[in-house]
Design an enzyme around this catalytic site. Sequence first.
Site, PDB file in Angstrom:
ATOM      1  N   GLN A  98       0.859  -1.182   0.000  1.00 44.04           N
ATOM      2  CA  GLN A  98       0.000   0.000   0.000  1.00 44.04           C
ATOM      3  C   GLN A  98       0.902   1.241   0.000  1.00 44.04           C
ATOM      4  OE1 GLN A  98      -2.261   1.359   3.504  1.00 44.04           O
ATOM      5  NE2 GLN A  98      -4.087   1.469   2.213  1.00 44.04           N
ATOM      6  N   TYR A 102      -5.848  10.894   4.805  1.00 39.23           N
ATOM      7  CA  TYR A 102      -4.451  11.120   4.447  1.00 39.23           C
ATOM      8  C   TYR A 102      -4.395  11.964   3.170  1.00 39.23           C
ATOM      9  CZ  TYR A 102      -3.773   7.799   8.191  1.00 39.23           C
ATOM     10  OH  TYR A 102      -3.807   7.194   9.420  1.00 39.23           O
ATOM     11  N   GLY A 160      -8.708  -7.311   8.593  1.00 35.89           N
ATOM     12  CA  GLY A 160      -7.652  -6.702   9.392  1.00 35.89           C
ATOM     13  C   GLY A 160      -7.551  -7.383  10.740  1.00 35.89           C
TER      14      GLY A 160
HETATM   15  C1  LIG Z   1      -3.779  -1.832  13.783  1.00 42.44           C
HETATM   16  C2  LIG Z   1      -4.409  -1.286  12.540  1.00 42.44           C
HETATM   17  C3  LIG Z   1      -3.615  -0.668  11.581  1.00 42.44           C
HETATM   18  C4  LIG Z   1      -4.186  -0.205  10.379  1.00 42.44           C
HETATM   19  N1  LIG Z   1      -3.369   0.328   9.407  1.00 42.44           N
HETATM   20  C5  LIG Z   1      -3.896   0.676   8.222  1.00 42.44           C
HETATM   21  C6  LIG Z   1      -3.063   1.084   7.144  1.00 42.44           C
HETATM   22  O1  LIG Z   1      -1.833   1.095   7.234  1.00 42.44           O
HETATM   23  N2  LIG Z   1      -3.660   1.438   5.982  1.00 42.44           N
HETATM   24  C7  LIG Z   1      -5.018   1.397   5.818  1.00 42.44           C
HETATM   25  O2  LIG Z   1      -5.510   1.735   4.741  1.00 42.44           O
HETATM   26  N3  LIG Z   1      -5.822   0.979   6.805  1.00 42.44           N
HETATM   27  C8  LIG Z   1      -5.292   0.595   7.971  1.00 42.44           C
HETATM   28  N4  LIG Z   1      -6.116   0.091   8.952  1.00 42.44           N
HETATM   29  C9  LIG Z   1      -7.528  -0.223   8.621  1.00 42.44           C
HETATM   30  C10 LIG Z   1      -7.619  -1.702   8.165  1.00 42.44           C
HETATM   31  O3  LIG Z   1      -6.914  -1.923   6.954  1.00 42.44           O
HETATM   32  C11 LIG Z   1      -9.068  -2.151   7.966  1.00 42.44           C
HETATM   33  O4  LIG Z   1      -9.660  -1.383   6.944  1.00 42.44           O
HETATM   34  C12 LIG Z   1      -9.870  -2.008   9.247  1.00 42.44           C
HETATM   35  O5  LIG Z   1      -9.176  -2.570  10.334  1.00 42.44           O
HETATM   36  C13 LIG Z   1     -11.263  -2.645   9.123  1.00 42.44           C
HETATM   37  O6  LIG Z   1     -11.161  -4.027   8.890  1.00 42.44           O
HETATM   38  P1  LIG Z   1     -11.339  -5.102  10.109  1.00 42.44           P
HETATM   39  O7  LIG Z   1     -12.682  -4.846  10.736  1.00 42.44           O
HETATM   40  O8  LIG Z   1     -11.247  -6.432   9.403  1.00 42.44           O
HETATM   41  O9  LIG Z   1     -10.218  -4.875  11.067  1.00 42.44           O
HETATM   42  C14 LIG Z   1      -5.570  -0.340  10.164  1.00 42.44           C
HETATM   43  C15 LIG Z   1      -6.371  -0.938  11.152  1.00 42.44           C
HETATM   44  C16 LIG Z   1      -5.800  -1.421  12.317  1.00 42.44           C
HETATM   45  C17 LIG Z   1      -6.686  -2.118  13.318  1.00 42.44           C
END
Ligand SMILES: Cc1cc2nc3c(=O)[nH]c(=O)nc-3n(C[C@H](O)[C@H](O)[C@H](O)COP(=O)(O)O)c2cc1C
Length: 387
Positions: free
Chosen positions: A102, A189, A341
């Site tokens: 990414q 961002y 995630g």
């Molecule tokens: C610890 C953490 C770090 C994340 N870092 C990013 C990131 O670097 N880039 C991004 O687009 N989203 C980031 N997210 C969002 C996740 O990619 C994802 O969209 C979000 O956690 C929802 O999915 P989930 O319910 O399966 O966790 C992050 C989320 C978490 C929990």
Amino acid sequence: MHFESKLFSPVTLRGLTLRNRIVLSPLCMYSAQDGLASDFHASHLSAFARGGVGLVFTEATAVEPRGRITPKCLGIWNDAQVEAFKPITRFITEMGAVPAIQLAHAGRKASSAPPWGGGKPVAPDDTTWGEGGWQTVAPSGLPVADGWPSPKALGVEEIAGLIAAFADAAKRALAAGFKVIEIHGAHGYLIHSFLSPATNQRNDAYGGDLEGRMRFALEVSRAVRAVWPEELPLFFRISAVDTGGWSLEDSVTLAKALKAIGVDVIDCSSGGIAGAPAFRASDDGRPLPAGGQRPLGFQVPYAEAMEREAGIAAMAVGRIVDGQQAEDILQEGRASFIALGRELMHDPFWPLHAAEALGEADAFSLWPEQYRWAIVRRAELGQYQAG
Ligand SMILES: Cc1cc2nc3c(=O)[nH]c(=O)nc-3n(C[C@H](O)[C@H](O)[C@H](O)COP(=O)(O)O)c2cc1C
């Protein structure tokens, strides 16, 4: 019952075949120094490749030093960073998964502390995180919130420089062994802050109406597509809606324009335009989604809108928790890919367990051969319970 799910069916995008439709969503680990991938990243990302994920994304990886969310975030602006990624992409590939990156620029939300450090802006003389804070940049000089410094509003030549930085990062990503790029256009961002009227108050070609606010996103995508091999896919992550005046209808317009440029998949997240990062720690260190509690699959309707209204493949993400839920989303044609995630952090072997729970034919075939024979034996001994 044994059946062949959509979730575990291979899928081909351009010249690249993924073994299934399960994707590790980008997850910032705040564990880099000088933007270099560390042993932590190697161990972290390899777990998901061993765990049966089809496409393994790195966390948001900055295209220039100012674009890191924190001093501990990954970068890909120099050759040393390329070298640090190579063993990671090699291992992911050996495990049958596809390595993806990414590419990101944090804009006005850069120069902050990791979630467990409070997520607040880092002062220039505060070296708690190995490096002091820096001057952030944005379309307009509006701070994230009270207590945040004002970003520098970018000049047109600087914007051209940033577009070139994304293209250079894409070339480096290829050299590092990545096979898929996702451009991070979500969560407040830099790219998202150009899109949203709340954060873009420019009155030049990069602001104003929807066309002007989309210009930076489209120019970045065009520049990346121009250097990224024709046979390799390009994803784009959006905040499908935000609280700053960006609507789902705007996202459909953007997705159509991205498709025309050669973007293959729209990754549908939401929010993050105002306030601190969309995902930050609560006081006890647990990650919290912005806006508190959200229902299961709360962002799936955004993916569905991309599939149906923009005519482009979409990736659903956000509180997708089990195999049946993921399978239903795919069967109903609401998305083409499923990103996870927190569920994968909780269980890096989620795909292997989901295959068993779904009654997938040959569910054990996804296990790495180093484990498979013993896991099959374990099943024969009745030591496992399906579901
Ligand atoms: C610890 C953490 C770090 C994340 N870092 C990013 C990131 O670097 N880039 C991004 O687009 N989203 C980031 N997210 C969002 C996740 O990619 C994802 O969209 C979000 O956690 C929802 O999915 P989930 O319910 O399966 O966790 C992050 C989320 C978490 C929990």
